[in-house]
Write a protein that holds these residues in place. Structure first.
Motif, PDB file in Angstrom:
ATOM      1  N   UNK A 112       0.765  -1.191   0.173  1.00 39.68           N
ATOM      2  CA  UNK A 112      -0.104   0.132  -0.035  1.00 39.68           C
ATOM      3  C   UNK A 112       0.829   1.174  -0.023  1.00 39.68           C
ATOM      4  N   UNK A 113       1.727   1.237   0.809  1.00 39.76           N
ATOM      5  CA  UNK A 113       2.821   2.225   0.798  1.00 39.76           C
ATOM      6  C   UNK A 113       3.444   2.562  -0.395  1.00 39.76           C
ATOM      7  N   UNK A 114       3.716   1.459  -1.289  1.00 42.10           N
ATOM      8  CA  UNK A 114       4.166   1.582  -2.663  1.00 42.10           C
ATOM      9  C   UNK A 114       3.348   2.256  -3.475  1.00 42.10           C
ATOM     10  N   UNK A 115       2.150   1.765  -3.548  1.00 38.43           N
ATOM     11  CA  UNK A 115       1.010   2.234  -4.198  1.00 38.43           C
ATOM     12  C   UNK A 115       0.854   3.689  -3.911  1.00 38.43           C
ATOM     13  N   UNK A 116       0.905   4.189  -2.904  1.00 40.08           N
ATOM     14  CA  UNK A 116       0.615   5.556  -2.557  1.00 40.08           C
ATOM     15  C   UNK A 116       1.756   6.401  -2.377  1.00 40.08           C
ATOM     16  N   UNK A 117       2.729   5.988  -3.035  1.00 50.17           N
ATOM     17  CA  UNK A 117       3.968   6.763  -3.114  1.00 50.17           C
ATOM     18  C   UNK A 117       4.531   7.180  -1.703  1.00 50.17           C
ATOM     19  N   UNK A 118       4.528   6.345  -0.920  1.00 49.04           N
ATOM     20  CA  UNK A 118       5.286   6.316   0.398  1.00 49.04           C
ATOM     21  C   UNK A 118       6.230   5.225   0.686  1.00 49.04           C
ATOM     22  N   UNK A 119       6.556   4.668  -0.398  1.00 45.26           N
ATOM     23  CA  UNK A 119       7.559   3.620  -0.081  1.00 45.26           C
ATOM     24  C   UNK A 119       8.990   4.296   0.516  1.00 45.26           C
ATOM     25  N   UNK A 120       9.597   3.495   1.346  1.00 45.06           N
ATOM     26  CA  UNK A 120      11.044   3.847   1.900  1.00 45.06           C
ATOM     27  C   UNK A 120      10.752   4.958   2.969  1.00 45.06           C
ATOM     28  N   UNK A 121       9.435   5.108   3.704  1.00 44.71           N
ATOM     29  CA  UNK A 121       9.195   6.055   4.551  1.00 44.71           C
ATOM     30  C   UNK A 121       8.604   5.219   5.885  1.00 44.71           C
ATOM     31  N   UNK A 134       0.242  12.960   4.344  1.00 42.62           N
ATOM     32  CA  UNK A 134      -0.439  12.586   5.336  1.00 42.62           C
ATOM     33  C   UNK A 134      -1.954  11.935   5.124  1.00 42.62           C
ATOM     34  N   UNK A 135      -2.568  12.522   4.036  1.00 44.76           N
ATOM     35  CA  UNK A 135      -3.798  12.067   3.649  1.00 44.76           C
ATOM     36  C   UNK A 135      -3.673  10.708   3.012  1.00 44.76           C
ATOM     37  N   UNK A 136      -2.636  10.439   1.987  1.00 43.52           N
ATOM     38  CA  UNK A 136      -2.179   9.196   1.557  1.00 43.52           C
ATOM     39  C   UNK A 136      -1.969   7.894   2.472  1.00 43.52           C
ATOM     40  N   UNK A 137      -1.411   8.322   3.762  1.00 44.76           N
ATOM     41  CA  UNK A 137      -1.253   7.568   4.799  1.00 44.76           C
ATOM     42  C   UNK A 137      -2.394   7.103   5.304  1.00 44.76           C
ATOM     43  N   UNK A 162      -0.107  15.929  -6.987  1.00 48.83           N
ATOM     44  CA  UNK A 162       0.260  14.646  -6.912  1.00 48.83           C
ATOM     45  C   UNK A 162      -0.208  13.619  -6.049  1.00 48.83           C
ATOM     46  N   UNK A 163      -0.762  14.373  -4.886  1.00 48.33           N
ATOM     47  CA  UNK A 163      -1.390  13.305  -3.780  1.00 48.33           C
ATOM     48  C   UNK A 163      -2.814  13.141  -4.462  1.00 48.33           C
ATOM     49  N   UNK A 164      -3.482  14.059  -4.979  1.00 50.96           N
ATOM     50  CA  UNK A 164      -4.831  13.847  -5.403  1.00 50.96           C
ATOM     51  C   UNK A 164      -4.873  12.798  -6.338  1.00 50.96           C
ATOM     52  N   UNK A 165      -3.775  12.832  -7.424  1.00 51.89           N
ATOM     53  CA  UNK A 165      -3.719  11.846  -8.409  1.00 51.89           C
ATOM     54  C   UNK A 165      -3.676  10.630  -8.003  1.00 51.89           C
ATOM     55  N   UNK A 166      -2.633  10.324  -6.892  1.00 51.84           N
ATOM     56  CA  UNK A 166      -2.438   8.998  -6.285  1.00 51.84           C
ATOM     57  C   UNK A 166      -3.635   8.533  -5.702  1.00 51.84           C
ATOM     58  N   UNK A 167      -4.399   9.485  -4.993  1.00 52.23           N
ATOM     59  CA  UNK A 167      -5.538   9.147  -4.477  1.00 52.23           C
ATOM     60  C   UNK A 167      -6.565   8.588  -5.393  1.00 52.23           C
TER      61      UNK A 167
END
Lengths: 235, 237
Positions: A112-121, A134-137, A162-167
């Motif tokens: 899920x972290x990968x999908x939402x651009x949070x990988x490595x965090x 935070x919203x992606x989290x 960017x986050x809007x597109x991810x979501x």
């Protein structure tokens, strides 16, 4: 192909505070699949509607039925407009909502972290993330519970594109895999991009419930026409 | 002016020569304060948490009483504890009057409401912030309370430090119940009062400097915790 969910039946629900109705005798038969976007000006009753669906508040009367134990609001998750982030790492925030953490859920959290651009965090303090992260989290945390119904209250209101597109991408994917999504937004273009159907509210009343394509082409009520043309401002 | 300078010089001499009398007073002060703060924290933090997270009859009345107790006059507490532990008092048979134990009891009565009320405020704000989120994910009460405490850990450290600061500088209650007995119940604040009245300003000044340094240290520690951990733009785990 996913199983078709039964319809969600909302029967005559009302919600009032000090005698003032914030949602008044609402009855709807909503499709159990796809993305339902809830539109309306400020104070129309969108958030109250979502909170009633999630069970965060109880209606004065009426009932919400899903006709299935598997597909019910007991198996729902909510994402709030202001992401509520616990003071711990990103990974701990995601896993917090799980009662007994299984190894496969850790893998799922990582995916899920990968999908939402949070990988490595994983081990980063979640408080130091940007508003969009935070919203992606928050969305990742909701999705790890594998909800049948996902409720989102203006999740992209204060975040960067960017986050809007991810979501949006994740929501489309979840919707096509069988998760029912309720999405509150003020962004008409976003509603056009996402909506399978639209609920349009005004002063606690459902003015329209129709397919997205129909609503944006030919809204039947004068109020919806005004809202879409910007005469009823939501700011 | 010369007398003050001389007192300062004498005080520093006492401090840096590790004067046995001074060390004894310091040791007892810290012992009493640390035990009182620990016990008060064990009582006050859970009590404040329960008051913040639960709803029951007379809750608001109980909260109001605890807030009122924050301003308890120390001498009144001292008198109250004295009456209970004096030979003719309810607990006089225990023979605790003029002992460090009764000084700790008086300190606990004074500090517990402070720790309880500050904890209540901290946990209640976490409860209001997280309540809907926890409810929407069906988080159990125990897990929720645990999260409130863990997420408020730095605020709770400042609460404990506030209790410590209040306790170490207390004089009114402990001088009544402790009696300021040499080598037994003499702590920094009571010693300062006595030595000043005797005209032994160097020891009084030495103790005063140490007390002042402790107060400064506690406040600096509180500011450090606030800036380091409670500033949204600079949050460590």
């Amino acid at each position: 192909m996913f199983k078709k969910n039964p319809n969600i039946n909302i029967n005559n629900i009302s919600y009032s505070i000090n005698g003032k109705f914030l949602l008044n005798r609402t009855s709807l038969d909503i499709s159990g699949n796809g993305i339902t976007v809830v539109l309306g000006a400020n104070g129309a009753g969108k958030t109250i509607f979502l909170k009633l669906l999630s069970g965060l508040i109880n209606s004065d009367n009426g009932k919400i039925k899903t006709h299935s134990n598997d597909f019910s609001f007991g198996n729902s998750a909510m994402v709030f407009q202001e992401p509520i982030i616990l003071r711990r790492s990103v990974l701990s925030n995601i896993l917090f909502v799980i009662e007994k953490i299984q190894p496969h859920q850790k893998i799922m959290a990582s995916e899920l972290m990968d999908t939402l651009g949070l990988s490595g965090k994983d081990n980063q303090n979640a408080q130091t993330l940007s508003a969009g992260e935070k919203q992606r989290l928050s969305l990742a945390r909701a999705l790890i519970t594998q909800p049948k119904i996902l409720l989102l209250d203006e999740p992209t209101a204060n975040i960067e594109p960017t986050s809007t597109i991810y979501i949006e991408n994740v929501l489309r994917r979840k919707s096509s895999s069988g998760t029912k999504i309720f999405f509150v937004t003020h962004d008409i273009n976003q509603a056009k991009r996402l909506a399978n159907d639209i609920i349009y509210l005004e002063n606690g009343q459902v003015m329209e419930y129709t397919k997205g394509s129909i609503f944006f082409k030919k809204p039947t009520t004068l109020s919806a026409q005004k809202y879409l043309s910007g005469i009823i401002s939501d700011i | 002016m010369g007398q003050i300078t001389n007192s300062f010089l004498e005080a520093f001499k006492l401090i840096f020569s590790f004067d046995p009398e001074l060390i004894e007073i310091l040791y007892l002060s810290f012992e009493i304060t640390i035990i009182a703060v620990l016990i008060s924290s064990f009582i006050g933090i859970p009590l404040g948490t329960v008051l913040a997270c639960t709803r029951f009859y007379f809750r608001k009345a109980i909260i109001s009483i605890f807030f009122a107790l924050m301003g308890l006059p120390p001498v009144v507490v001292g008198l109250f504890v004295y009456l209970i532990f004096s030979r003719s008092g309810t607990l006089g048979w225990m023979g605790l009057l003029y002992s460090p134990t009764v000084m700790i009891i008086a300190q606990i009565i004074l500090i517990t409401p402070i720790i309880c009320c500050l904890t209540f405020q901290t946990i209640e704000s976490a409860h209001l912030k997280y309540r809907e989120f926890f409810q929407s994910f069906h988080i159990g009460r125990l897990k929720a309370v645990n999260a409130y405490i863990i997420d408020s850990r730095f605020e709770l450290i400042t609460v404990i430090l506030a209790g410590f600061g209040r306790s170490i500088s207390e004089v009114g209650a402990i001088i009544i119940v402790g009696g300021n007995i040499d080598h037994l119940t003499r702590v920094m604040t009571t010693a300062i009062a006595l030595e000043t009245s005797k005209g032994n300003l160097s020891l009084a000044m030495g103790l005063g400097i140490i007390l002042l340094l402790i107060a400064v240290f506690v406040n600096v520690a509180m500011i450090f915790v606030k800036n380091k951990f409670l500033n949204p733009s600079n949050q460590d785990l």
